[in-house]
Design a protein around this motif. Structure first.
Motif, PDB file in Angstrom:
ATOM      1  N   GLY A   1     -44.568  24.671 -37.891  1.00 45.63           N
ATOM      2  CA  GLY A   1     -43.550  24.101 -38.546  1.00 45.63           C
ATOM      3  C   GLY A   1     -44.140  22.833 -39.096  1.00 45.63           C
TER       4      GLY A   1
ATOM      5  N   SER B   1     -38.753  18.749 -39.409  1.00 43.60           N
ATOM      6  CA  SER B   1     -37.402  18.332 -38.593  1.00 43.60           C
ATOM      7  C   SER B   1     -36.696  20.053 -38.678  1.00 43.60           C
ATOM      8  CB  SER B   1     -36.564  17.487 -39.156  1.00 43.60           C
ATOM      9  OG  SER B   1     -36.122  17.879 -40.669  1.00 43.60           O
ATOM     10  N   ASP B   2     -36.868  20.719 -39.360  1.00 43.68           N
ATOM     11  CA  ASP B   2     -36.159  22.101 -39.357  1.00 43.68           C
ATOM     12  C   ASP B   2     -36.984  23.052 -38.683  1.00 43.68           C
ATOM     13  OD1 ASP B   2     -38.219  22.031 -41.415  1.00 43.68           O
ATOM     14  OD2 ASP B   2     -36.970  23.178 -42.893  1.00 43.68           O
TER      15      ASP B   2
ATOM     16  N   TYR C   1     -38.283  25.841 -36.124  1.00 41.31           N
ATOM     17  CA  TYR C   1     -37.425  26.100 -34.669  1.00 41.31           C
ATOM     18  C   TYR C   1     -38.568  26.333 -33.695  1.00 41.31           C
ATOM     19  CZ  TYR C   1     -35.248  29.241 -31.610  1.00 41.31           C
ATOM     20  OH  TYR C   1     -34.343  29.619 -30.552  1.00 41.31           O
TER      21      TYR C   1
ATOM     22  N   SER D   1     -38.034  27.747 -40.452  1.00 40.09           N
ATOM     23  CA  SER D   1     -38.225  26.901 -41.506  1.00 40.09           C
ATOM     24  C   SER D   1     -39.169  27.739 -42.526  1.00 40.09           C
ATOM     25  CB  SER D   1     -38.902  25.773 -41.159  1.00 40.09           C
ATOM     26  OG  SER D   1     -40.214  25.857 -40.731  1.00 40.09           O
ATOM     27  N   TRP D   2     -39.153  27.292 -43.682  1.00 40.10           N
ATOM     28  CA  TRP D   2     -39.748  27.771 -44.691  1.00 40.10           C
ATOM     29  C   TRP D   2     -41.390  27.781 -44.491  1.00 40.10           C
ATOM     30  CZ3 TRP D   2     -43.781  25.844 -47.858  1.00 40.10           C
ATOM     31  CH2 TRP D   2     -43.767  24.282 -47.839  1.00 40.10           C
TER      32      TRP D   2
END
Length: 319
Positions: free
Chosen positions: A151, A155-156, A158, A283-284
């Motif tokens: 990531g 902050s997003d 996992y 997250s993306w």
């Protein structure tokens, strides 16, 4: 456990399999794809899960082995090597279980499938197998995908500790590659029934799992508690026995491209189960890493990591 390694197939492989073989392979893959989910559901010591998974599987494998032991003509040296492979399997599973706790069941399963890279490196260093151009191009790309699984500090992202999860996931991949090489060597030239080497390796993994638990701890306990041990018993029967016996039978009878697709179905299913059951929303950036890693591994498995003339006999995986 982690997915199986790609194997080399003879030119006339199409004459060796029938449609039900694909069903057998698919059943095995679906069975082992649940492993990380069960490990997370058990929510107990990584070393205890490794040890008891083997202990619970051994009696069942012994019963199955009783039906085929007369066809197992391996000498004790070969059986000892198979048991030694269990040491690497125990280390692989322990590291993998830690990775699942840090980065989740889905990404933990994707990471351990990077064992394909380490198998190729080991083949180059030990057997002087020449890597293909495909491998030389894709391995750095796959490793970039692995970095994205963290990531990149978003902050997003996992996971409780994505960087630790990546470290333990890659360590699991290294131990799994060592397991594959050792188990493959133990049965090379003997072609014993699959349950024979699987039993020897499972016994070795039980002994090693106990040793790892006593040496490094990780909250290791011999106490049998419920429902934790119900989940461990489930992974012993579903993965260690049922799943890997089906896979050991089916994969050598399938064409290489089918094998590659089935191999990567396991981590893909693990991601689906993790999202549906534990709401592991990536997250993306992590999704991009998943696409790069799985896509790279698919091509690497289908095209081959080493030059054809240098490939060795199939290894029966049992993780």
């Amino acid at each position: 456990g982690p997915g199986p390694v790609s194997v080399h197939h003879p030119p006339n492989i199409d004459a060796m399999h029938t449609p039900p073989t694909r069903v057998v392979a698919l059943g095995g893959i679906v069975a082992i794809s649940t492993t990380a989910i069960v490990v997370r559901a058990a929510d107990t010591s990584p070393t205890a899960i490794t040890f008891f998974r083997m202990v619970y599987a051994i009696p069942v494998l012994l019963v199955l082995y009783a039906f085929v032991f007369r066809r197992d003509r391996r000498p004790w040296k070969a059986r000892s090597i198979a048991a030694l492979s269990g040491v690497f399997l125990a280390a692989d599973l322990t590291a993998w279980h830690v990775a699942i706790g840090e980065i989740g069941a889905g990404l933990g399963t994707v990471l351990v499938n990077t064992q394909v890279i380490f198998v190729a490196v080991a083949g180059w260093l030990i057997y002087r197998e020449r890597p293909t151009r495909t491998a030389l191009v894709l391995i750095p790309v796959i490793l970039i995908g692995v970095l994205l699984l963290s990531g990149l500090g978003g902050s997003d992202a996992y996971g409780d500790n994505p960087w630790a999860g990546i470290a333990f996931g890659l360590l699991a991949g290294v131990f799994y590659a060592m397991f594959i090489f050792t188990l493959g060597a133990s049965n090379r030239g003997y072609l014993a029934p699959a349950v024979g080497p699987l039993l020897d390796s499972t016994v070795g993994a039980a002994v090693a799992g106990l040793g790892i638990g006593l040496l490094i701890g990780l909250d290791f306990s011999l106490d049998i508690t419920w429902p934790e041990h119900g989940w461990i018993l489930a992974t012993a029967l579903v993965t260690q026995v049922f799943g890997w016996l089906l896979i050991s039978y089916a994969l050598p009878r399938l064409a290489a491209l089918e094998t590659s697709a089935l191999i990567l179905l396991q981590p893909m299913l693990a991601i689906v189960w993790a999202y549906l059951i534990f709401d592991e929303a990536l997250s993306w950036v992590q999704w991009l890493g998943v696409v790069i890693v799985l896509g790279g591994l698919l091509v690497l498995n289908a095209r081959g990591a080493v030059e054809p003339k240098a490939r060795t006999a199939p290894a029966e995986a049992a993780s």
